[in-house]
Design a protein around this motif. Structure first.
Motif, PDB file in Angstrom:
ATOM      1  N   LEU A  26      -2.616  -4.005  16.639  1.00 55.22           N
ATOM      2  CA  LEU A  26      -2.771  -3.484  15.281  1.00 55.22           C
ATOM      3  C   LEU A  26      -2.892  -1.968  15.359  1.00 55.22           C
ATOM      4  N   PRO A  27      -1.901  -1.234  14.824  1.00 51.89           N
ATOM      5  CA  PRO A  27      -2.007   0.213  14.863  1.00 51.89           C
ATOM      6  C   PRO A  27      -3.222   0.659  14.068  1.00 51.89           C
ATOM      7  N   ASP A  28      -4.073   1.453  14.703  1.00 55.52           N
ATOM      8  CA  ASP A  28      -5.255   1.966  14.013  1.00 55.52           C
ATOM      9  C   ASP A  28      -6.130   0.831  13.468  1.00 55.52           C
ATOM     10  N   GLY A  29      -6.135  -0.297  14.172  1.00 62.44           N
ATOM     11  CA  GLY A  29      -6.954  -1.433  13.752  1.00 62.44           C
ATOM     12  C   GLY A  29      -6.406  -2.178  12.544  1.00 62.44           C
ATOM     13  N   GLY A  30      -5.221  -1.769  12.063  1.00 66.71           N
ATOM     14  CA  GLY A  30      -4.644  -2.429  10.884  1.00 66.71           C
ATOM     15  C   GLY A  30      -5.562  -2.322   9.682  1.00 66.71           C
ATOM     16  N   ARG A  31      -6.270  -1.167   9.584  1.00 65.57           N
ATOM     17  CA  ARG A  31      -7.316  -1.079   8.554  1.00 65.57           C
ATOM     18  C   ARG A  31      -6.785  -0.609   7.191  1.00 65.57           C
ATOM     19  N   LYS A  32      -5.549  -0.062   7.149  1.00 66.79           N
ATOM     20  CA  LYS A  32      -5.022   0.409   5.858  1.00 66.79           C
ATOM     21  C   LYS A  32      -4.615  -0.781   4.994  1.00 66.79           C
ATOM     22  N   ARG A  33      -4.748  -0.592   3.689  1.00 62.63           N
ATOM     23  CA  ARG A  33      -4.400  -1.701   2.791  1.00 62.63           C
ATOM     24  C   ARG A  33      -2.908  -1.663   2.438  1.00 62.63           C
ATOM     25  N   THR A  34      -2.337  -2.851   2.333  1.00 63.85           N
ATOM     26  CA  THR A  34      -0.910  -2.933   2.004  1.00 63.85           C
ATOM     27  C   THR A  34      -0.660  -4.067   1.026  1.00 63.85           C
ATOM     28  N   ASP A  35       0.343  -3.861   0.192  1.00 58.18           N
ATOM     29  CA  ASP A  35       0.821  -4.927  -0.679  1.00 58.18           C
ATOM     30  C   ASP A  35       1.960  -5.650   0.015  1.00 58.18           C
ATOM     31  N   THR A  36       2.155  -6.902  -0.367  1.00 53.95           N
ATOM     32  CA  THR A  36       3.340  -7.656   0.050  1.00 53.95           C
ATOM     33  C   THR A  36       3.760  -8.475  -1.164  1.00 53.95           C
ATOM     34  N   VAL A  37       4.945  -9.090  -1.078  1.00 53.76           N
ATOM     35  CA  VAL A  37       5.340  -9.959  -2.181  1.00 53.76           C
ATOM     36  C   VAL A  37       6.085 -11.172  -1.630  1.00 53.76           C
TER      37      VAL A  37
END
Ligand SMILES: NC(=O)c1ccc[n+]([C@@H]2O[C@H](COP(=O)([O-])OP(=O)(O)OC[C@H]3O[C@@H](n4cnc5c(N)ncnc54)[C@H](OP(=O)(O)O)[C@@H]3O)[C@@H](O)[C@H]2O)c1
Length: 334
Positions: free
Chosen positions: A189-200
């Motif tokens: 996980l880059p950078d701990g995968g801590r950023k929030r993301t949308d998906t659809v």
């Protein structure tokens, strides 16, 4: 309606074709390769190239609407290839609609058109196009979107839809990559995968295209506008990835790698891949790292209000439907 779907053989295009056919529309598709699912749906397949203006004109003749899904996706490869398909191809589609008197055009865009490497947190459609994009894909998709929206007129009503990270059964992009890397033990996980993301979920993204079609008319509130689309449920990259892994029966991934280290690795991997003329996409590109290390989530209230869009299939239901498919991802591949 008689509807042409460009890129009908693709991941999203197939779902759009299926929903159109199920709704009783007369569906044609245009892409370079045939797809058996389209044949089973009774979709007439034009095996053509969007870069060929005459072919596009021929396929759009007699149509009531065009859904333009075809694009060159990806994060590497010559800029000219992205220009030819995404910009020139879209110009051909608009020109063909005008020449043939097709009154409606739904264009599949992407939120990447407003991404310049910095976090996008809860932004709406007032977010301006940046002066600089991080990839040829984003830059050419932005040029295409601008062209489509500028073409909105009394003769041709246009709208651009911006789904973010489409996933679901049949996904040839995001899902198999994550699953293969997890199975090979290479996923981090880059950078701990801590950023929030949308998906659809793919069926939701497709449904939005069908909702837009009948709303397109001169002067309608949706004409000439762009709309973000998502599940309306932004999650951290870590949660999003681990939900997919859980659906695949795999353990969660907790191992993190610092953003600076991934960036440094991409700065080596990408040029080496190019210099050695290796096939396929490099395992890591600077564009991908920029993308994975930034927040990407959007305000979808405009799509809810104007299109009547909602994430009709919940993330949990989508994961259930996707689980069987994930089990079939082969162990080898990109
Ligand atoms: N997947 C995502 O997460 C995502 C997110 C945001 C936006 N989008 C947008 O959604 C749309 C569909 O994406 P997707 O994920 O379904 O991509 P995909 O699976 O790669 O499908 C792309 C489609 O475009 C067709 N195509 C590509 N080059 C073509 C050409 N020169 N002439 C004719 N057809 C061509 C492909 O068919 P052939 O190769 O057989 O020609 C295929 O049918 C694209 O506009 C993409 O930018 C996707």
């Amino acid at each position: 309606m008689k509807v042409l779907v460009t890129g009908g053989s693709g991941f999203l295009g197939r779902a759009v074709c299926a929903q159109l056919a199920e709704a009783g529309h007369d569906v044609r598709s245009l892409s370079r390769t045939p797809h058996p699912r389209l044949a089973a749906l009774g979709v007439r397949q034009h095996l053509d190239d969007v870069r060929d203006a005459r072919a596009v004109e021929g396929a759009t003749a007699g149509c009531d609407a065009v859904v333009h899904c075809a694009a060159r996706a990806g994060l590497s490869g010559p800029v000219s290839a992205y220009e030819a398909v995404n910009v020139a191809g879209t110009r051909n589609v608009v020109a063909a609609c005008l020449r043939n008197g097709v009154p409606r055009l739904v264009h599949t865009s992407t939120p990447s058109v407003v991404f310049d490497g910095r976090d996008l947190e809860g932004v709406d459609e007032s977010q301006p196009y940046p002066r600089r994009h991080t990839t040829a894909y984003a830059r050419t998709k932005a040029a295409a979107e601008r062209h489509v929206l500028a073409a909105d007129s009394d003769r041709l009503s246009t709208v651009a839809l911006r789904p973010h990270v489409i996933w679901g059964p049949g996904d040839p992009h995001f899902l198999p990559r994550v699953v293969r890397r997890a199975r090979s033990g290479l996923l981090r996980l880059p950078d701990g995968g801590r950023k929030r993301t949308d998906t659809v979920y793919v069926e939701n993204a497709a449904a939005a295209h069908l909702l837009a079609l009948p709303l397109l008319a001169p002067g309608s509130p949706v004409a000439g506008r762009a709309y973000f689309l998502s599940q309306g449920d932004p999650r951290t990259v870590r949660d999003a990835v681990n939900s997919l892994l859980a659906a695949a029966g795999l353990p969660p991934e907790e191992r993190s790698v610092p953003a600076g280290l991934v960036r440094a690795a991409a700065a080596v991997v990408e040029p080496v891949h190019r210099a050695l003329r290796l096939a396929g996409e490099p395992a890591l590109t600077r564009g991908l790292v920029d993308y994975l290390c930034a927040a990407h989530w959007f305000d979808i209230s405009a799509a809810r209000r104007d299109l009547g869009y909602g994430p009709f299939v919940s993330t949990e239901e989508g994961l259930r439907r996707t689980a069987a498919e994930i089990g079939r991802v082969p162990a080898v591949g990109g």
